[in-house]
Design a protein around this motif. Structure first.
Motif, PDB file in Angstrom:
ATOM      1  N   LYS A 239       0.829  -1.139  -0.135  1.00 38.96           N
ATOM      2  CA  LYS A 239       0.032  -0.144   0.006  1.00 38.96           C
ATOM      3  C   LYS A 239       0.876   1.309   0.063  1.00 38.96           C
ATOM      4  CE  LYS A 239      -3.837  -1.978   2.730  1.00 38.96           C
ATOM      5  NZ  LYS A 239      -4.656  -1.806   3.833  1.00 38.96           N
ATOM      6  N   PHE A 240       2.059   1.025   0.488  1.00 41.82           N
ATOM      7  CA  PHE A 240       2.953   2.323   0.714  1.00 41.82           C
ATOM      8  C   PHE A 240       4.179   2.234   0.196  1.00 41.82           C
ATOM      9  CE2 PHE A 240      -0.009   1.760   4.227  1.00 41.82           C
ATOM     10  CZ  PHE A 240      -0.739   3.172   4.288  1.00 41.82           C
ATOM     11  N   CYS A 241       4.842   3.229  -0.429  1.00 38.23           N
ATOM     12  CA  CYS A 241       6.190   3.131  -0.883  1.00 38.23           C
ATOM     13  C   CYS A 241       6.821   4.376  -0.557  1.00 38.23           C
ATOM     14  CB  CYS A 241       5.798   3.432  -2.557  1.00 38.23           C
ATOM     15  SG  CYS A 241       7.670   3.382  -3.533  1.00 38.23           S
ATOM     16  N   SER A 242       7.913   4.099   0.394  1.00 36.86           N
ATOM     17  CA  SER A 242       8.685   5.191   0.744  1.00 36.86           C
ATOM     18  C   SER A 242       9.957   5.608   0.063  1.00 36.86           C
ATOM     19  CB  SER A 242       8.933   4.909   2.279  1.00 36.86           C
ATOM     20  OG  SER A 242       7.489   5.032   3.102  1.00 36.86           O
ATOM     21  N   LEU A 243      10.113   6.556  -0.351  1.00 33.37           N
ATOM     22  CA  LEU A 243      11.251   6.874  -1.243  1.00 33.37           C
ATOM     23  C   LEU A 243      12.559   7.059  -0.044  1.00 33.37           C
ATOM     24  CD1 LEU A 243      10.026   8.779  -4.117  1.00 33.37           C
ATOM     25  CD2 LEU A 243      10.159   6.488  -3.803  1.00 33.37           C
ATOM     26  N   THR A 244      13.032   5.831   0.451  1.00 30.45           N
ATOM     27  CA  THR A 244      14.154   6.049   1.531  1.00 30.45           C
ATOM     28  C   THR A 244      15.438   6.198   0.860  1.00 30.45           C
ATOM     29  OG1 THR A 244      13.850   3.630   1.494  1.00 30.45           O
ATOM     30  CG2 THR A 244      12.854   4.835   3.199  1.00 30.45           C
ATOM     31  N   ASN A 245      15.704   5.786  -0.315  1.00 30.02           N
ATOM     32  CA  ASN A 245      16.864   5.889  -1.066  1.00 30.02           C
ATOM     33  C   ASN A 245      17.963   5.460  -0.282  1.00 30.02           C
ATOM     34  OD1 ASN A 245      15.905   7.209  -3.261  1.00 30.02           O
ATOM     35  ND2 ASN A 245      16.481   9.273  -2.565  1.00 30.02           N
ATOM     36  N   HIS A 246      17.874   4.286   0.688  1.00 32.23           N
ATOM     37  CA  HIS A 246      18.509   3.585   1.689  1.00 32.23           C
ATOM     38  C   HIS A 246      19.845   3.073   1.132  1.00 32.23           C
ATOM     39  CE1 HIS A 246      15.539   0.568   0.804  1.00 32.23           C
ATOM     40  NE2 HIS A 246      16.381  -0.308   0.954  1.00 32.23           N
ATOM     41  N   ILE A 247      20.094   2.522   0.035  1.00 28.15           N
ATOM     42  CA  ILE A 247      21.056   1.899  -0.747  1.00 28.15           C
ATOM     43  C   ILE A 247      20.967   2.378  -2.055  1.00 28.15           C
ATOM     44  CG2 ILE A 247      21.996  -0.252  -1.560  1.00 28.15           C
ATOM     45  CD1 ILE A 247      21.308  -1.568   1.124  1.00 28.15           C
ATOM     46  N   TRP A 248      22.297   2.524  -2.626  1.00 26.87           N
ATOM     47  CA  TRP A 248      22.588   2.885  -4.135  1.00 26.87           C
ATOM     48  C   TRP A 248      23.386   1.719  -4.483  1.00 26.87           C
ATOM     49  CZ3 TRP A 248      26.728   2.737  -7.108  1.00 26.87           C
ATOM     50  CH2 TRP A 248      26.521   3.084  -8.499  1.00 26.87           C
ATOM     51  N   ASP A 249      22.976   1.102  -5.577  1.00 34.71           N
ATOM     52  CA  ASP A 249      23.694   0.067  -6.111  1.00 34.71           C
ATOM     53  C   ASP A 249      23.764   0.143  -7.682  1.00 34.71           C
ATOM     54  OD1 ASP A 249      25.345  -2.263  -6.330  1.00 34.71           O
ATOM     55  OD2 ASP A 249      23.628  -3.633  -6.310  1.00 34.71           O
ATOM     56  N   GLY A 250      25.028  -0.257  -8.136  1.00 41.84           N
ATOM     57  CA  GLY A 250      25.221  -0.244  -9.675  1.00 41.84           C
ATOM     58  C   GLY A 250      25.843  -1.328 -10.459  1.00 41.84           C
ATOM     59  N   TYR A 251      26.200  -1.174 -11.610  1.00 48.00           N
ATOM     60  CA  TYR A 251      26.745  -2.409 -12.304  1.00 48.00           C
ATOM     61  C   TYR A 251      27.992  -2.018 -12.601  1.00 48.00           C
ATOM     62  CZ  TYR A 251      21.854  -4.055 -12.921  1.00 48.00           C
ATOM     63  OH  TYR A 251      20.710  -4.477 -12.784  1.00 48.00           O
ATOM     64  N   TRP A 252      29.050  -2.845 -12.160  1.00 45.72           N
ATOM     65  CA  TRP A 252      30.448  -2.778 -12.938  1.00 45.72           C
ATOM     66  C   TRP A 252      30.545  -3.550 -14.046  1.00 45.72           C
ATOM     67  CZ3 TRP A 252      34.100   0.641 -11.198  1.00 45.72           C
ATOM     68  CH2 TRP A 252      33.801   1.027 -10.107  1.00 45.72           C
ATOM     69  N   PHE A 253      30.995  -2.887 -15.090  1.00 44.98           N
ATOM     70  CA  PHE A 253      31.092  -3.500 -16.473  1.00 44.98           C
ATOM     71  C   PHE A 253      32.544  -3.955 -16.353  1.00 44.98           C
ATOM     72  CE2 PHE A 253      28.965  -3.491 -20.712  1.00 44.98           C
ATOM     73  CZ  PHE A 253      29.903  -4.418 -21.045  1.00 44.98           C
ATOM     74  N   ILE A 254      32.673  -5.543 -16.329  1.00 49.51           N
ATOM     75  CA  ILE A 254      34.178  -6.192 -16.028  1.00 49.51           C
ATOM     76  C   ILE A 254      34.430  -7.092 -17.161  1.00 49.51           C
ATOM     77  CG2 ILE A 254      33.833  -5.806 -13.390  1.00 49.51           C
ATOM     78  CD1 ILE A 254      33.114  -8.770 -13.605  1.00 49.51           C
ATOM     79  N   ALA A 255      35.559  -7.365 -17.423  1.00 42.32           N
ATOM     80  CA  ALA A 255      36.344  -7.962 -18.218  1.00 42.32           C
ATOM     81  C   ALA A 255      37.247  -9.074 -17.976  1.00 42.32           C
ATOM     82  CB  ALA A 255      37.055  -7.235 -19.459  1.00 42.32           C
ATOM     83  N   ASN A 256      37.345 -10.324 -18.404  1.00 41.66           N
ATOM     84  CA  ASN A 256      38.366 -11.256 -18.088  1.00 41.66           C
ATOM     85  C   ASN A 256      39.715 -10.427 -18.309  1.00 41.66           C
ATOM     86  OD1 ASN A 256      40.109 -13.660 -19.425  1.00 41.66           O
ATOM     87  ND2 ASN A 256      38.982 -14.394 -17.704  1.00 41.66           N
ATOM     88  N   GLY A 257      40.285 -10.712 -17.425  1.00 46.75           N
ATOM     89  CA  GLY A 257      41.691  -9.693 -17.484  1.00 46.75           C
ATOM     90  C   GLY A 257      42.720 -10.463 -18.693  1.00 46.75           C
TER      91      GLY A 257
END
Length: 345
Positions: A239-257
Motif C-alpha cells: 500500500k505504501f512506497c517510501s522513497l528512502t533511498n537507503h542503498i544505491w547499487d550499480g553495475y560494474w562492467f568487467i572483463a576477463n583480465g
C-alpha cells in the motif's frame, strides 16, 4: 524473430533507442559487410531483459565497437540470464568462459568485499554524491581491488538505482517506523546488518518468493529499486512506497583480465570509450525511467512519501552499524567514502 542483417542493423543504429531486430538466440551484434571473421570475438552476459536500458545501450556500444574497429572486435550479447545466474556468470568471466559481465556491486562483493562499499546504508544523499564517489577516488580504489582478482573493471559504473521501501502496514517516515518491521531483504550481509541496526526484522528470501511472501503476510515489507517494484507488480500486495533511498547499487562492467590484456592498445581505446560512454547514457536513461515510474506507481494505488535520511543515519550510528562496517571495509576505503558523502562514523 528474424536475424539481424546489415540492413536491419543500420535501421537499429538510426532508430534511437529501440532495438529493431534480435536473433532467436537473443544474441545481437552488427558487423560491416566488408568485415571478415572477427579477430576478437567476445561474449557478454548479463541478467537483464533486452528492454532494459542496460541492454539497449550495450547493443549500441557493441555496434559502435564493430564499426570503429572495422569488424576486428565482435561482442555477442547474452541477456536475461541465458548463460546462468549471477554466480555462474561471475565464475565464467573469471575463467574466461565469457569475456564480459555486468555484476551489481553486491554480486561482485562476494569476490571483492570492498566492492559493496557503495551499498552502505544511507551513505549517499543523491546522485551527485554517487557519481562524485564512483567516478572519483572511491571508484578507482574499488577498481584496483577488482584488478587483483584478474578482472578488468571499466571506469564508468552503470546505474541500478537507489533502493526504496514498500509496506502493507504504514509509510516509513522516520527510523522509528522500522521498529519490528518484517521486511524481505536480499541474501546480503550488509543489507541484513543495516535493517537490524534500524530495529527491523529482516528476512532473507530469493526474489522469486517476494510476491507470495508479501501476499501471505510472511513479511509486511520489502525494498527494491522502483522499476523492479513496478515490473514485479508489488503494488498489488503493498500500500505504501517510501522513497528512502537507503542503498544505491550499480553495475560494474568487467572483463576477463587475460582477454582484455590480449587486445592491442588501439582496440582497448575503442572498446573502453564505447563502453564508458554507453554507461553514461544508461545512467540518464535510468534517471528518466525512475521519474516516470513514480507517477505510474501512484496511479496504481501506492501512496508515495519522501522521508529525510537524518533519523535513519542517526539510528545506524547509534546502533554501531557504521563503526562495524568501517572496520570491515578498512580505514582507506571508508575515508574515501566519507570524502564524498561526509562523516558517517
Amino acid at each position: 524473430m528474424a536475424p539481424v542483417t546489415r540492413r536491419s542493423a543500420i535501421r537499429t543504429l538510426s532508430a534511437l533507442p529501440a532495438i529493431a531486430a534480435v536473433p532467436a538466440a537473443g544474441v545481437f551484434s552488427a558487423l560491416p559487410r566488408t568485415a571478415r571473421a572477427a579477430e576478437f570475438s567476445y561474449k557478454y552476459g548479463n541478467n537483464l531483459p533486452l528492454s532494459h536500458p542496460l541492454n539497449i545501450r550495450a547493443q549500441e556500444a557493441a555496434d559502435r565497437i564493430a564499426k570503429e574497429t572495422s569488424g576486428r572486435v565482435e561482442i555477442k550479447i547474452f541477456p536475461n540470464n541465458q548463460l546462468g545466474g549471477d554466480t555462474d556468470m561471475l565464475a565464467q568471466v573469471r575463467s574466461g568462459g565469457i569475456e564480459f559481465f555486468t555484476p551489481s556491486a553486491l554480486v561482485i562483493a562476494t569476490l571483492v568485499p570492498v566492492a559493496a562499499i557503495n551499498a552502505v546504508g544511507f551513505a549517499f544523499a543523491d546522485y551527485k554524491q554517487v557519481w562524485a564517489a564512483m567516478d572519483g577516488k572511491l571508484g578507482a580504489h574499488v577498481r584496483g581491488a577488482i584488478a587483483k582478482s584478474r578482472l578488468y573493471a571499466f571506469e564508468k559504473m552503470w546505474d541500478n538505482g537507489f533502493r526504496q521501501t514498500t509496506s502493507s502496514k504504514a509509510a516509513v517516515a522516520t527510523a522509528k517506523d522500522m521498529d519490528g518491521l518484517k521486511i524481505r531483504v536480499p541474501v546480503s550481509p550488509l543489507s541484513i546488518s543495516m535493517f537490524k541496526g534500524l530495529g527491523a526484522a529482516p528476512a532473507s528470501l530469493q526474489f522469486s518468493e517476494v510476491y507470495s511472501a508479501l501476499q501471505t503476510k510472511i513479511v509486511d515489507a520489502q525494498e527494491n529499486p522502483l522499476p523492479i517494484i513496478q515490473v514485479a507488480k508489488l503494488f498489488e500486495v503493498q500500500k505504501f512506497c517510501s522513497l528512502t533511498n537507503h542503498i544505491w547499487d550499480g553495475y560494474w562492467f568487467i572483463a576477463n583480465g587475460r582477454a582484455w590484456d590480449a587486445l592491442p592498445a588501439d582496440l582497448k581505446t575503442v572498446v573502453a570509450r564505447a563502453v564508458n560512454e554507453a554507461g553514461l547514457q544508461q545512467r540518464e536513461d535510468i534517471r528518466k525511467l525512475n521519474e516516470s515510474v513514480v507517477g505510474d506507481l501512484q496511479a496504481k494505488g501506492l501512496t508515495i512519501n519522501r522521508p529525510a535520511a537524518d533519523s535513519f543515519r542517526a539510528k545506524l550510528r547509534d546502533s554501531g552499524f557504521y563503526g562495524e562496517w568501517k572496520g570491515r571495509f578498512g580505514p582507506e576505503a571508508w575515508a574515501l567514502l566519507e570524502e564524498a558523502v561526509g562523516k558517517l562514523a
